[in-house]
Design an enzyme around this catalytic site. Structure first.
Site, PDB file in Angstrom:
ATOM      1  N   GLY A 421      16.485 -23.046 -36.285  1.00  0.00           N
ATOM      2  CA  GLY A 421      17.380 -22.817 -35.147  1.00  0.00           C
ATOM      3  C   GLY A 421      17.525 -24.079 -34.325  1.00  0.00           C
ATOM      4  N   GLY A 427      15.549 -24.831 -29.898  1.00  0.00           N
ATOM      5  CA  GLY A 427      15.373 -25.625 -31.115  1.00  0.00           C
ATOM      6  C   GLY A 427      15.980 -27.001 -31.002  1.00  0.00           C
ATOM      7  N   TYR A 565      12.959  -6.173 -30.846  1.00  0.00           N
ATOM      8  CA  TYR A 565      12.640  -7.597 -30.745  1.00  0.00           C
ATOM      9  C   TYR A 565      11.135  -7.815 -30.609  1.00  0.00           C
ATOM     10  CZ  TYR A 565      12.537 -12.296 -28.680  1.00  0.00           C
ATOM     11  OH  TYR A 565      12.266 -13.614 -28.400  1.00  0.00           O
TER      12      TYR A 565
END
Length: 699
Positions: A421, A427, A565
């Protein structure tokens, strides 16, 4: 005086006639020169005690010859500069402790012959962790060679610096007139200090005096110390307690035996005074504290100086003596206990040899020294009065943490760092930071254009960046990526599992959306796991590697509406804990970062987050940098840790708090299937206040 002459005539003749000076006894010379110009010879002058002794000797009239190795000439010149001495007062004599007659040249021997009234032998190896052979050469051979030179130049008095270690582990009070009574001299340091003192007693034909200092610590006026020794080994532990606990928190520790600590300036002053006092040849002096404190009390004094918690309850280490030695040895040899002990000692910088002195059994009588110091105004300062100076100097100059390379470049330069990412958000910020520090950065994401743009930015800044288009929710794509990276870069040093998907939706709105759980698990857990499994084999072969998993504060807080999540991140956290147990002895580290709320495109659909405190991607990247440098098991906010502790201690109360928050914060329009529509309501002041109070938590 000699030869029946009147005193003044005898003194004049003794100082001017070479023939008579050679026949006169060294003791006569030493006494006759009282108050006049002296000549000294000092071994170990650039050492810790030696520097302080030389400073005292410079206050007297005379010349000081210092034995200096060729490689230590720079230290000697620095000593002269520090003490403000010129070449006439402080003279370097090139030599070597390990050589006969200390390796002093014949020309210098002739220069010194008959002139040296006081020969101070301080050079030795004061290190419990040194190997036996080195201690034999420095302590025993060095002493014998020093005596040989003193005999050759007919020195007045040979002053030998021994140590309380010469008593071994004698159980009870060891007097200054005791020597052969020493016990338990198996340790090389104890044995060599005892044997070197024995050489002086048996072989030295010059008048001699022996000094046995206690555990010498820093200067009581400045705190100056030259190395980690004695109580200093426990300072990192004290600092860790200070960082972890408030100073008022009571702790449990060991009482131990008595630690005889003396400051170096006092030791040097005592040696200087006794050396110049008549009638003390053939005597031994304990330079010790007549009322030493137990180890637990000593550590508490330094804990107070360092504003750390004190050991309120101190267990006497002798209470463990009831356990048979065979059982203690067997328990200590068990692999888990042995490795744990080694890890703790390594982390705090405590040598294993120091542990056997926790129950130090010897106390030292110092009445000879006290009599010699009577009327001198030389008083041993109280440890509690100067401990703060000792701690302050250690923390500013000797703390091993000061010398650890804590720069990012020191950890990543020329190393391969993979960031998933890496084209946006956290990232991208991580990739830019490690690339600027000299890493070979490998980033992957699904968007080719975004990857290209990030690569361009990094390369324009002077970094190295390689990009790969990868769909981490596709296991075949993951496998192809790991294979290409290994083929093209050989190995991976650091893997940052940053790519992830977040879904904010209550369970009640997810009854018919099981795919929410599948796709978050596919990317956040299985995708990250696939990369770990792909890079672990080469890391294992190389016995080094670091895997950093970007998790969530929600795993610690059990955030409502984030069940999909949080479950996927919790799975990765659990895997990391299990994996660390299997790979800890292979040099591979796993770090979990329970990241608080970060303002990235991932949270953009939830408009309420525009009104609550969040980290920037750059601030989040700093946490990753911290993980790379320090390699901790976990990085989390205090609020996250507090929430997990509260849940462990009072789960029902915690459930009420989180349920109240759940009812306070509604599902977003996107969660309700109304993506693209504006939020029905703006956040209330109450919602914003709660979000600010519990900063970083996902709501």
């Amino acid at each position: 005086m000699a030869l029946g002459m009147p005193p003044r005539a005898g003194l004049s003749y003794a100082l001017t006639s070479t023939a008579l000076r050679r026949r006169a006894t060294p003791r006569l010379l030493a006494r006759s020169c009282k108050g006049m110009r002296m000549t000294y010879f000092v071994t170990g002058a650039t050492g810790f005690i030696g520097r302080h002794l030389v400073a005292n000797l410079l206050k007297r009239k005379g010349t000081i010859y210092c034995l200096v190795r060729k490689g230590s000439m720079e230290k000697f010149e620095q000593l002269k500069e520090d003490l403000g001495a010129d070449d006439k007062r402080l003279v370097a004599v090139t030599g070597d402790l390990a050589k006969a007659k200390l390796g002093v040249s014949p020309a210098m021997q002739k220069t010194l012959e008959g002139k040296v009234q006081h020969f101070f032998h301080l050079a030795a190896l004061y290190d419990l962790s040194a190997d036996a052979e080195s201690q034999q050469v420095a302590n025993i051979d060095g002493t014998r060679n020093a005596i040989g030179l003193a005999e050759l130049i007919r020195a007045g008095c040979f002053h030998h610096t021994s140590s309380i270690a010469a008593a071994g582990l004698y159980p009870g009070v060891f007097r200054e007139d005791m020597f052969d009574e020493a016990e338990d001299l198996d340790d090389p340091y104890f044995r060599t200090k005892h044997d070197s003192e024995g050489i002086v007693r048996r072989e030295c034909k010059r008048p001699w005096r022996i000094y046995r200092p206690g555990i010498v610590i820093g200067n009581s006026q400045t705190g100056e110390m030259d190395k980690i020794d004695g109580p200093y080994y426990f300072f990192r532990l004290i600092k860790k307690l200070r960082q972890t606990l408030p100073p008022w928190m009571p702790t449990v520790g060991l009482e131990g035996g008595r630690a005889n600590l003396v400051p170096v300036d006092w030791v040097a002053a005592v040696m200087d005074h006794i050396a110049h006092k008549a009638g003390l040849d053939g005597h031994c002096f304990h330079l010790t504290d007549p009322a030493p404190r137990r180890i637990g009390e000593v550590l508490n004094i330094f804990a107070r100086a360092g504003h750390a918690p004190q050991m309120t309850m101190r267990l006497d280490a002798r209470m463990f003596a009831f356990i048979p030695q065979s059982i203690r040895g067997a328990l200590g040899s068990l692999p888990p206990i042995k490795r744990f002990t080694q890890m703790v000692l390594r982390d705090f910088g405590i040598p294993r040899a120091i542990l056997k002195f926790i129950n130090y059994p010897t106390r030292f009588d110092s009445r000879e020294t006290e009599r010699a110091l009577k009327g001198s105004k030389i008083k041993l300062p109280k440890l509690e009065d100067y401990a703060w100076r000792i701690w302050d100097y250690w923390e500013r100059h000797l703390d091993p943490d000061l010398f650890v390379d804590r720069s990012l470049s020191g950890k990543v330069k020329n190393k391969v760092v993979v960031v998933t990412g890496g084209s946006s958000g956290i990232g991208k910020a991580v990739a830019q930071k490690v690339a600027s520090a000299g890493a070979i950065v490998v980033i992957c994401a699904r968007g080719e254009e975004e990857l290209a743009a990030t690569r361009k930015e990094i390369e324009e800044a002077g970094g190295i960046c390689h990009t790969y288009v990868v769909d981490l929710s596709d296991l075949a794509s993951c496998d192809a990526f790991t294979q290409r990276v290994i083929e093209e870069h050989g190995s991976v040093d650091i893997l940052v599992n940053n790519a992830g998907r977040s879904i904010r939706r209550s369970i009640a709105l997810s009854y018919d959306r099981f795919h929410d759980f599948e796709r978050t698990m596919q990317l956040n857990y299985f995708g990250a796991l696939r990369l770990i499994m792909g890079f672990l084999p080469t890391m294992s072969e190389r016995h080094k590697g670091h895997i950093i998993n970007i998790s969530s504060i929600g795993v610690l807080t059990n955030a409502p509406r984030f069940s999909a999540y949080v479950a996927s991140k919790a799975a990765l956290d659990a895997f990391s804990r299990c994996a660390q147990a299997e790979y800890s002895d292979l040099g591979i580290n796993f770090t979990t970062i329970n990241m608080p709320l970060v303002k990235t495109p991932m949270i953009a659909p939830t408009k309420m987050y525009d009104h609550v405190p969040t980290l920037t991607p750059e601030e989040a990247a700093d946490l990753v940098v911290q993980a790379i440098i320090e390699r901790p098991v976990r990085i989390a906010t205090r609020l996250g840790l507090f929430a997990s502790i509260l849940y462990a201690l009072a789960p029902r109360a915690y459930e009420i708090i989180m349920n109240s928050a759940f009812r306070l914060f509604p599902d977003s329009a996107a969660a309700k299937g109304m993506a693209g529509r504006p939020e029905l309501e703006q956040p209330t002041n109450e919602q914003i206040a709660v979000a600010a109070l519990m900063r970083g938590v996902h709501w």
